[in-house]
Design a protein around this motif. Structure first.
Motif, PDB file in Angstrom:
ATOM      1  N   HIS A 110      51.294   7.008 -36.753  1.00  0.00           N
ATOM      2  CA  HIS A 110      52.707   7.246 -37.107  1.00  0.00           C
ATOM      3  C   HIS A 110      52.912   7.330 -38.618  1.00  0.00           C
ATOM      4  O   HIS A 110      51.982   7.617 -39.337  1.00  0.00           O
ATOM      5  N   GLY A 111      54.144   7.092 -39.074  1.00  0.00           N
ATOM      6  CA  GLY A 111      54.421   7.196 -40.515  1.00  0.00           C
ATOM      7  C   GLY A 111      55.595   8.106 -40.800  1.00  0.00           C
ATOM      8  O   GLY A 111      55.915   9.004 -40.002  1.00  0.00           O
ATOM      9  N   GLY A 112      56.250   7.862 -41.917  1.00  0.00           N
ATOM     10  CA  GLY A 112      57.386   8.682 -42.326  1.00  0.00           C
ATOM     11  C   GLY A 112      58.507   8.633 -41.308  1.00  0.00           C
ATOM     12  O   GLY A 112      58.911   7.554 -40.865  1.00  0.00           O
ATOM     13  N   LYS A 113      58.927   9.830 -40.881  1.00  0.00           N
ATOM     14  CA  LYS A 113      60.065   9.900 -39.953  1.00  0.00           C
ATOM     15  C   LYS A 113      59.731   9.341 -38.564  1.00  0.00           C
ATOM     16  O   LYS A 113      60.623   9.130 -37.746  1.00  0.00           O
ATOM     17  N   ASP A 114      58.441   9.121 -38.303  1.00  0.00           N
ATOM     18  CA  ASP A 114      58.004   8.598 -37.005  1.00  0.00           C
ATOM     19  C   ASP A 114      57.610   7.123 -37.150  1.00  0.00           C
ATOM     20  O   ASP A 114      56.514   6.817 -37.607  1.00  0.00           O
ATOM     21  N   PRO A 115      58.513   6.206 -36.769  1.00  0.00           N
ATOM     22  CA  PRO A 115      58.214   4.776 -36.967  1.00  0.00           C
ATOM     23  C   PRO A 115      57.247   4.208 -35.939  1.00  0.00           C
ATOM     24  O   PRO A 115      56.698   3.135 -36.119  1.00  0.00           O
ATOM     25  N   GLY A 116      57.001   4.941 -34.829  1.00  0.00           N
ATOM     26  CA  GLY A 116      56.222   4.383 -33.729  1.00  0.00           C
ATOM     27  C   GLY A 116      57.073   3.363 -32.993  1.00  0.00           C
ATOM     28  O   GLY A 116      58.303   3.447 -33.007  1.00  0.00           O
ATOM     29  N   ALA A 117      56.399   2.390 -32.371  1.00  0.00           N
ATOM     30  CA  ALA A 117      57.147   1.362 -31.634  1.00  0.00           C
ATOM     31  C   ALA A 117      57.870   0.433 -32.616  1.00  0.00           C
ATOM     32  O   ALA A 117      57.428   0.265 -33.747  1.00  0.00           O
TER      33      ALA A 117
ATOM     34  N   ASP B 222      50.934  -1.083 -29.500  1.00  0.00           N
ATOM     35  CA  ASP B 222      51.589  -0.565 -28.300  1.00  0.00           C
ATOM     36  C   ASP B 222      52.985  -1.135 -28.081  1.00  0.00           C
ATOM     37  O   ASP B 222      53.376  -2.116 -28.702  1.00  0.00           O
ATOM     38  N   SER B 223      53.713  -0.496 -27.174  1.00  0.00           N
ATOM     39  CA  SER B 223      54.940  -1.118 -26.686  1.00  0.00           C
ATOM     40  C   SER B 223      55.001  -0.916 -25.178  1.00  0.00           C
ATOM     41  O   SER B 223      54.415   0.027 -24.647  1.00  0.00           O
ATOM     42  N   ALA B 224      55.674  -1.829 -24.510  1.00  0.00           N
ATOM     43  CA  ALA B 224      55.798  -1.745 -23.051  1.00  0.00           C
ATOM     44  C   ALA B 224      57.188  -2.234 -22.674  1.00  0.00           C
ATOM     45  O   ALA B 224      57.796  -3.013 -23.413  1.00  0.00           O
ATOM     46  N   PRO B 225      57.693  -1.769 -21.522  1.00  0.00           N
ATOM     47  CA  PRO B 225      59.028  -2.225 -21.104  1.00  0.00           C
ATOM     48  C   PRO B 225      59.072  -3.750 -20.964  1.00  0.00           C
ATOM     49  O   PRO B 225      60.072  -4.373 -21.292  1.00  0.00           O
ATOM     50  N   SER B 226      57.985  -4.350 -20.477  1.00  0.00           N
ATOM     51  CA  SER B 226      57.967  -5.803 -20.320  1.00  0.00           C
ATOM     52  C   SER B 226      57.551  -6.488 -21.615  1.00  0.00           C
ATOM     53  O   SER B 226      56.530  -6.140 -22.209  1.00  0.00           O
ATOM     54  N   GLN B 227      58.322  -7.498 -22.008  1.00  0.00           N
ATOM     55  CA  GLN B 227      57.988  -8.236 -23.229  1.00  0.00           C
ATOM     56  C   GLN B 227      56.736  -9.084 -23.038  1.00  0.00           C
ATOM     57  O   GLN B 227      56.185  -9.605 -23.999  1.00  0.00           O
ATOM     58  N   MET B 228      56.335  -9.244 -21.760  1.00  0.00           N
ATOM     59  CA  MET B 228      55.174 -10.087 -21.476  1.00  0.00           C
ATOM     60  C   MET B 228      53.863  -9.352 -21.730  1.00  0.00           C
ATOM     61  O   MET B 228      52.833  -9.993 -21.928  1.00  0.00           O
ATOM     62  N   ALA B 229      53.891  -8.035 -21.682  1.00  0.00           N
ATOM     63  CA  ALA B 229      52.648  -7.269 -21.867  1.00  0.00           C
ATOM     64  C   ALA B 229      52.010  -7.667 -23.191  1.00  0.00           C
ATOM     65  O   ALA B 229      52.686  -7.705 -24.222  1.00  0.00           O
ATOM     66  N   ASP B 230      50.709  -7.991 -23.141  1.00  0.00           N
ATOM     67  CA  ASP B 230      50.050  -8.382 -24.384  1.00  0.00           C
ATOM     68  C   ASP B 230      48.575  -7.978 -24.370  1.00  0.00           C
ATOM     69  O   ASP B 230      48.047  -7.527 -23.357  1.00  0.00           O
ATOM     70  N   GLY B 231      47.963  -8.110 -25.508  1.00  0.00           N
ATOM     71  CA  GLY B 231      46.526  -7.865 -25.610  1.00  0.00           C
ATOM     72  C   GLY B 231      46.200  -6.537 -26.265  1.00  0.00           C
ATOM     73  O   GLY B 231      46.977  -5.595 -26.267  1.00  0.00           O
TER      74      GLY B 231
ATOM     75  N   TYR C 120      50.686  -5.616 -28.535  1.00  0.00           N
ATOM     76  CA  TYR C 120      52.008  -5.081 -28.170  1.00  0.00           C
ATOM     77  C   TYR C 120      53.050  -5.554 -29.163  1.00  0.00           C
ATOM     78  O   TYR C 120      53.371  -6.728 -29.245  1.00  0.00           O
ATOM     79  N   ILE C 121      53.598  -4.594 -29.874  1.00  0.00           N
ATOM     80  CA  ILE C 121      54.640  -4.926 -30.834  1.00  0.00           C
ATOM     81  C   ILE C 121      55.935  -5.272 -30.076  1.00  0.00           C
ATOM     82  O   ILE C 121      56.839  -5.899 -30.612  1.00  0.00           O
ATOM     83  N   SER C 122      55.979  -4.879 -28.804  1.00  0.00           N
ATOM     84  CA  SER C 122      57.138  -5.198 -27.960  1.00  0.00           C
ATOM     85  C   SER C 122      57.069  -6.642 -27.441  1.00  0.00           C
ATOM     86  O   SER C 122      58.017  -7.132 -26.846  1.00  0.00           O
ATOM     87  N   ASN C 123      55.938  -7.292 -27.638  1.00  0.00           N
ATOM     88  CA  ASN C 123      55.791  -8.695 -27.259  1.00  0.00           C
ATOM     89  C   ASN C 123      56.077  -9.544 -28.508  1.00  0.00           C
ATOM     90  O   ASN C 123      55.359  -9.440 -29.509  1.00  0.00           O
ATOM     91  N   PRO C 124      57.145 -10.364 -28.493  1.00  0.00           N
ATOM     92  CA  PRO C 124      57.548 -11.082 -29.716  1.00  0.00           C
ATOM     93  C   PRO C 124      56.427 -11.906 -30.341  1.00  0.00           C
ATOM     94  O   PRO C 124      56.321 -11.969 -31.569  1.00  0.00           O
ATOM     95  N   ARG C 125      55.563 -12.506 -29.487  1.00  0.00           N
ATOM     96  CA  ARG C 125      54.469 -13.303 -30.054  1.00  0.00           C
ATOM     97  C   ARG C 125      53.489 -12.400 -30.810  1.00  0.00           C
ATOM     98  O   ARG C 125      53.091 -12.713 -31.943  1.00  0.00           O
TER      99      ARG C 125
END
Ligand code: ZN
Length: 382
Positions: free
Chosen positions: A165-172, A236-245, A345-350
């Motif tokens: 990613h980068g610039g106008k594309d922030p990614g997750a 990565d990001s996932a709909p579930s905040q639990m997804a990790d690894g 997973y950046i979608s996982n707060p931990r």
């Protein structure tokens, strides 16, 4: 550059010079492999550099004799595979000045094609010879090979790091507002420094600032730099905040086969693979060459992924079945071993929190460096 000679004589012996530039450099031969195909038997000789050799046809029993000049055998005994095509037996003889490989054939055979593939990534140079039975030779015009300029040995391995990613594309984007593009750049810069510190690598980044780069340009950049390894970094990001690894991706066979077919059909195929000149090659030969290189690349990518998983699983949480196959665009360069790393997973707060910590990133970086070291060790020490 290309010189081919076909000296046919009325005698039972036909001598065919490889037409390679006479090389004063000594080469090591690491392996001879035989592959049986419906239409030909392919001999692949792995060596350390550009060979200079002579092919002699002899009879009673029919055999093809390869004399590789200034060559030293460094391999194991040659085991003929069960399906060895036209080859009945392989013997070798070493002398002061050359290494001789004698291919005894089940029937009179002819060389239908020969070409040279320069060392690429961690792979050795390969000299490829296709044999067909004499009867079928009429239909297969001999294609001469092309010798690329030999590259200097003992150079540093070129590693290209691709911060996603980068610039106008922030990614997750994480819950706490962390952008994937910032994490990938941070790790990219830290990984570059760590790899450079080993003294073994010349490292380039597809981006070292917050800019947008199209995917094709990222692989093109790696190709231009003659990368021996391409590492794409993501989170990565996932709909579930639990997804990790963490997970590692390399190109899948099916995806790459399709890609190979597409690539072969394109006109700019000459640019695709370093060191191979497709000019004058017909479509079929081009696609065979691309396929050969791509298969080897895929195997090497998978080997690197195995090292990554081994090293990283000792340092951070990795997903189950963490090595996956996918058709990511950035993995599709046919001649560059490549892996894409989802560092968590950046979608996982931990994990979002962890990826912001320099100590945590240092563990990931150390794992990648260790995997890179073992990848190149395994590829060069035989
Ligand atoms: Zn990403």
């Amino acid at each position: 550059m290309v010189r081919s000679f076909f000296l046919y004589s009325c005698l039972a012996v036909v001598i065919l010079l490889c037409g390679l530039v006479q090389s004063a450099f000594a080469v090591d031969i690491y392996a001879v492999r035989v592959g049986a195909h419906p239409d030909k038997t392919r001999i692949v000789i792995e060596l350390s550099g550009t060979p200079s050799c002579k092919i002699t046809h002899a009879q009673n029993p029919p055999r093809i004799i390869l004399d590789v000049k200034n060559a030293t055998w460094q391999g194991q005994a040659i085991d003929l595979p069960r399906k060895s095509g036209i080859i009945a037996n392989i013997r070798q003889q070493s002398s002061e000045t050359s290494h001789r490989i004698i291919l005894q054939t089940k029937q009179a055979a002819a060389v239908s094609k020969q070409f040279y593939l320069p060392a690429n990534g961690g792979a050795n140079s390969r000299y490829v010879i296709d044999l067909v039975s004499k009867e079928s030779k009429a239909s297969s015009a001999a294609t001469e090979e092309v010798t690329p300029p030999s590259r200097p040995q003992k150079r540093k391995y070129v590693v290209v790091i691709d911060p996603g990613h980068g610039g106008k594309d922030p990614g997750a984007i994480g819950k706490a507002g962390t952008y994937e593009k910032d994490i990938t750049l941070r790790v990219g810069l830290e990984l570059r420094d760590a790899l450079v510190r080993t003294g073994r690598y010349e490292v380039h980044l597809t981006r070292s600032t917050d800019v947008f780069i199209p995917l094709r340009d990222r692989t093109r950049f790696a190709h231009k730099k003659n990368a021996a390894l391409f590492i794409s970094l993501h989170a990565d990001s996932a709909p579930s905040q639990m997804a990790d690894g963490l997970s590692v991706y390399t190109l899948s066979e099916t995806a790459s086969d399709k890609e190979a077919a597409l690539l072969a059909a394109k006109e700019n195929k000459a640019d695709l693979i370093s060191g191979i000149n497709f000019q004058g090659e017909n479509k079929e030969v081009s696609s065979i060459l691309i396929d050969l290189v791509q298969r080897e690349t895929m195997n090497m990518s998978a080997r690197f992924a195995t090292e990554l998983v081994r090293e990283l699983s000792q340092r951070v949480v990795v997903r189950e079945k963490t090595h996956r196959f996918a058709g990511f665009m950035v993995l599709k360069a046919p001649d560059t071993p490549a892996a894409l790393l989802e560092m968590g997973y950046i979608s996982n707060p931990r994990e979002e929190y962890q990826l912001r910590q320099s100590q945590y990133r240092a563990r990931i970086v150390a794992g990648i460096v260790a995997a890179t070291n073992s990848f190149f060790n395994a590829n060069t020490v035989r």
